[in-house]
Design an enzyme around this catalytic site. Structure first.
Site, PDB file in Angstrom:
ATOM      1  N   CYS A 111       0.815  -1.226   0.000  1.00  0.00           N
ATOM      2  CA  CYS A 111       0.000   0.000   0.000  1.00  0.00           C
ATOM      3  C   CYS A 111       0.848   1.276   0.000  1.00  0.00           C
ATOM      4  O   CYS A 111       0.328   2.364  -0.236  1.00  0.00           O
ATOM      5  CB  CYS A 111      -0.957  -0.005   1.182  1.00  0.00           C
ATOM      6  SG  CYS A 111      -1.995  -1.465   1.209  1.00  0.00           S
ATOM      7  N   HIS A 247      -3.445   7.117   2.499  1.00  0.00           N
ATOM      8  CA  HIS A 247      -3.883   5.787   2.070  1.00  0.00           C
ATOM      9  C   HIS A 247      -5.250   5.478   2.685  1.00  0.00           C
ATOM     10  O   HIS A 247      -5.463   5.669   3.885  1.00  0.00           O
ATOM     11  CB  HIS A 247      -2.834   4.762   2.508  1.00  0.00           C
ATOM     12  CG  HIS A 247      -3.261   3.354   2.311  1.00  0.00           C
ATOM     13  ND1 HIS A 247      -3.836   2.917   1.137  1.00  0.00           N
ATOM     14  CD2 HIS A 247      -3.208   2.271   3.138  1.00  0.00           C
ATOM     15  CE1 HIS A 247      -4.118   1.628   1.257  1.00  0.00           C
ATOM     16  NE2 HIS A 247      -3.751   1.224   2.452  1.00  0.00           N
ATOM     17  N   ASN A 277     -10.181  -0.464   0.504  1.00  0.00           N
ATOM     18  CA  ASN A 277      -8.729  -0.280   0.479  1.00  0.00           C
ATOM     19  C   ASN A 277      -8.201  -0.867  -0.839  1.00  0.00           C
ATOM     20  O   ASN A 277      -8.219  -2.085  -1.016  1.00  0.00           O
ATOM     21  CB  ASN A 277      -8.141  -1.005   1.695  1.00  0.00           C
ATOM     22  CG  ASN A 277      -6.628  -0.966   1.723  1.00  0.00           C
ATOM     23  OD1 ASN A 277      -5.974  -0.600   0.752  1.00  0.00           O
ATOM     24  ND2 ASN A 277      -6.062  -1.365   2.845  1.00  0.00           N
TER      25      ASN A 277
HETATM   26  N1  COA Z   1     -18.009  -8.624  10.322  1.00  0.00           N
HETATM   27  C1  COA Z   1     -18.438  -8.848  11.556  1.00  0.00           C
HETATM   28  N2  COA Z   1     -17.617  -9.139  12.569  1.00  0.00           N
HETATM   29  C2  COA Z   1     -16.294  -9.193  12.316  1.00  0.00           C
HETATM   30  C3  COA Z   1     -15.776  -8.964  11.046  1.00  0.00           C
HETATM   31  C4  COA Z   1     -16.672  -8.676  10.014  1.00  0.00           C
HETATM   32  N3  COA Z   1     -16.285  -8.441   8.761  1.00  0.00           N
HETATM   33  N4  COA Z   1     -14.431  -9.078  11.096  1.00  0.00           N
HETATM   34  C5  COA Z   1     -14.106  -9.373  12.350  1.00  0.00           C
HETATM   35  N5  COA Z   1     -15.251  -9.446  13.103  1.00  0.00           N
HETATM   36  C6  COA Z   1     -15.370  -9.737  14.505  1.00  0.00           C
HETATM   37  C7  COA Z   1     -14.188 -10.492  15.059  1.00  0.00           C
HETATM   38  O1  COA Z   1     -14.313 -11.882  14.802  1.00  0.00           O
HETATM   39  C8  COA Z   1     -14.279 -10.161  16.522  1.00  0.00           C
HETATM   40  O2  COA Z   1     -15.248 -10.980  17.097  1.00  0.00           O
HETATM   41  P1  COA Z   1     -15.024 -11.588  18.577  1.00  0.00           P
HETATM   42  O3  COA Z   1     -14.924 -10.391  19.475  1.00  0.00           O
HETATM   43  O4  COA Z   1     -16.230 -12.428  18.781  1.00  0.00           O
HETATM   44  O5  COA Z   1     -13.746 -12.350  18.489  1.00  0.00           O
HETATM   45  C9  COA Z   1     -14.812  -8.755  16.540  1.00  0.00           C
HETATM   46  O6  COA Z   1     -15.409  -8.540  15.252  1.00  0.00           O
HETATM   47  C10 COA Z   1     -13.755  -7.706  16.770  1.00  0.00           C
HETATM   48  O7  COA Z   1     -12.662  -7.997  15.930  1.00  0.00           O
HETATM   49  P2  COA Z   1     -11.396  -7.118  15.913  1.00  0.00           P
HETATM   50  O8  COA Z   1     -10.394  -7.693  14.969  1.00  0.00           O
HETATM   51  O9  COA Z   1     -10.972  -6.818  17.314  1.00  0.00           O
HETATM   52  O10 COA Z   1     -12.004  -5.773  15.294  1.00  0.00           O
HETATM   53  P3  COA Z   1     -11.334  -4.383  15.149  1.00  0.00           P
HETATM   54  O11 COA Z   1     -12.105  -3.360  15.859  1.00  0.00           O
HETATM   55  O12 COA Z   1      -9.843  -4.434  15.384  1.00  0.00           O
HETATM   56  O13 COA Z   1     -11.528  -4.108  13.594  1.00  0.00           O
HETATM   57  C11 COA Z   1     -10.314  -4.153  11.544  1.00  0.00           C
HETATM   58  C12 COA Z   1     -10.941  -4.984  12.656  1.00  0.00           C
HETATM   59  C13 COA Z   1      -9.692  -5.117  10.545  1.00  0.00           C
HETATM   60  C14 COA Z   1     -11.397  -3.341  10.870  1.00  0.00           C
HETATM   61  C15 COA Z   1      -9.258  -3.207  12.164  1.00  0.00           C
HETATM   62  O14 COA Z   1      -8.379  -3.939  12.976  1.00  0.00           O
HETATM   63  C16 COA Z   1      -8.461  -2.509  11.124  1.00  0.00           C
HETATM   64  O15 COA Z   1      -8.952  -1.714  10.356  1.00  0.00           O
HETATM   65  N6  COA Z   1      -7.131  -2.751  11.096  1.00  0.00           N
HETATM   66  C17 COA Z   1      -6.268  -2.149  10.097  1.00  0.00           C
HETATM   67  C18 COA Z   1      -6.404  -2.927   8.847  1.00  0.00           C
HETATM   68  C19 COA Z   1      -5.767  -2.256   7.684  1.00  0.00           C
HETATM   69  O16 COA Z   1      -5.823  -1.073   7.553  1.00  0.00           O
HETATM   70  N7  COA Z   1      -5.162  -3.071   6.837  1.00  0.00           N
HETATM   71  C20 COA Z   1      -4.593  -2.651   5.630  1.00  0.00           C
HETATM   72  C21 COA Z   1      -3.313  -1.955   5.836  1.00  0.00           C
HETATM   73  S1  COA Z   1      -2.651  -1.455   4.335  1.00  0.00           S
END
Ligand code: COA
Length: 320
Positions: A111, A247, A277
């Site tokens: 990215c 980004h 993204n």
């Molecule tokens: N729909 C519903 N629930 C989901 C889900 C989805 N698409 N994806 C994950 N969950 C659930 C998880 O299983 C978890 O459930 P649990 O509590 O029962 O275990 C819960 O939601 C919370 O998951 P978590 O990973 O803690 O969520 P979060 O608040 O960290 O959000 C992201 C997840 C991926 C949105 C966040 O971490 C993020 O944006 N990270 C950066 C990613 C990024 O930018 N990547 C690219 C970089 S170039």
């Protein structure tokens, strides 16, 4: 001597996939995706790949710049999802444009790829080696996505963005790039094939893996840090920056960056609601949108910043 962006272009596949569409294949819902990421829909490639998208974005950028492709000295395609191991997608772009004078190759920085490519061609231009360059960021991560993993499949979209860059007296002012390979495993996609006749392993298809929270923490810290670095290097007051083109991974990351930089959110244009993204395409796609909407005026100070797998990060301060 520096380099100036004289034209932009972008392309996204026609097929739009909404959050509700994804809720039919994994356990998720529109409310969860929107509130955690800001993403509402994304474009997904069906019968096309990274090179086709790169070619379309490149054609639009060249047209927008008003140059003949034969003027291009170098074509750099930033992608971490090339259609082929070789030839490089950039060579396919060169052939499609008839840019016969240009040297063409790919660069892999996920990215951050567009920032890395922009900074690389700027170095060539500053050194007097090349005069006119085409920089493309294109990714088709849908082909590397595990569509049963709701933690990643809701986040990404396919697209390409491009910019024509030319030697000029004003333009790119300062830049920064960084890598931290130790943290690489938090966002990875294993090689598509690891078998040969000696090790007896069967060639495999790899999928993306992401530790979302680790990536989130990294981005929230790194983005403001590298934005401040390019401003300090140029001795520029942050209040003089018109837009921060970051980004487009997650609106919460952009909001956190705005808070840390103490800047109004209006200075941070976003389009992840419509594209998700798009990895290497994300920064040039948004830049092209701003350009075509007439929101960029000559002399505007703009900061571009990207971050992603590697881990990598990069920023540039440009005068439009
Ligand atoms: N729909 C519903 N629930 C989901 C889900 C989805 N698409 N994806 C994950 N969950 C659930 C998880 O299983 C978890 O459930 P649990 O509590 O029962 O275990 C819960 O939601 C919370 O998951 P978590 O990973 O803690 O969520 P979060 O608040 O960290 O959000 C992201 C997840 C991926 C949105 C966040 O971490 C993020 O944006 N990270 C950066 C990613 C990024 O930018 N990547 C690219 C970089 S170039």
């Amino acid at each position: 001597m520096t380099s100036r962006i004289i034209g932009t272009g972008s392309y996204a596949p026609a097929q739009v996939v909404t959050n509700d569409d994804l809720a039919k294949i994994v356990e998720t819902n529109d409310e969860w995706i929107r509130s955690r990421t800001g993403i509402g829909e994304r474009h997904i490639a069906v019968d096309e790949g990274t090179s086709h998208m790169a070619v379309e974005a490149a054609k639009r950028a060249v047209e927008n710049a008003g140059i003949d492709p034969k003027e291009l000295d170098i074509i750099l395609l930033a992608t971490s999802s090339p259609d082929n191991c070789f030839p490089a997608g950039a060579c396919e772009v060169q052939a499609a444009l008839g840019a016969e004078r240009a040297v063409a190759y790919d660069l892999s920085a996920a990215c951050s790829g567009f920032l890395f490519a922009l900074n690389t061609v700027n170095a060539f231009i500053q050194a007097g080696i090349y005069r006119t360059a085409l920089v493309i960021g294109a990714d088709c991560l849908s082909k590397l996505t595990d569509w049963s993993d709701r933690g990643t499949c809701v986040l990404f979209g396919d697209a390409a963005g491009a910019a024509v860059v030319q030697a000029a007296d004003s333009g790119l002012k300062t830049m920064v790039m960084g890598s931290d390979g130790v943290k690489g495993p938090v966002l990875s996609c294993v090689a598509r094939s690891e078998g040969n006749f000696l090790n007896g392993k069967t060639p495999q298809l790899g999928y993306m893996y992401m530790n979302g929270q680790e990536v989130f923490k990294f981005a929230v810290k790194k983005v403001p840090e590298c934005v401040n670095q390019v401003l300090e290097a140029a001795d520029m007051d942050i209040e003089d920056v018109k837009y921060f083109v970051l980004h487009q991974a997650n609106y919460r990351i952009v909001e956190a960056a705005a808070r840390r930089l103490k800047q109004p959110i209006e200075k941070f244009p976003m389009n992840m609601d419509r594209y998700g993204n798009t990895s290497g395409a994300s920064v040039p796609l948004l830049l092209d949108e701003l350009n075509r909407e007439g929101r960029l005026e000559r002399g505007d100070q703009i900061v571009l910043a990207g971050f992603g797998a590697g881990l990598t990060w990069g920023a540039a301060l440009i005068e439009w």
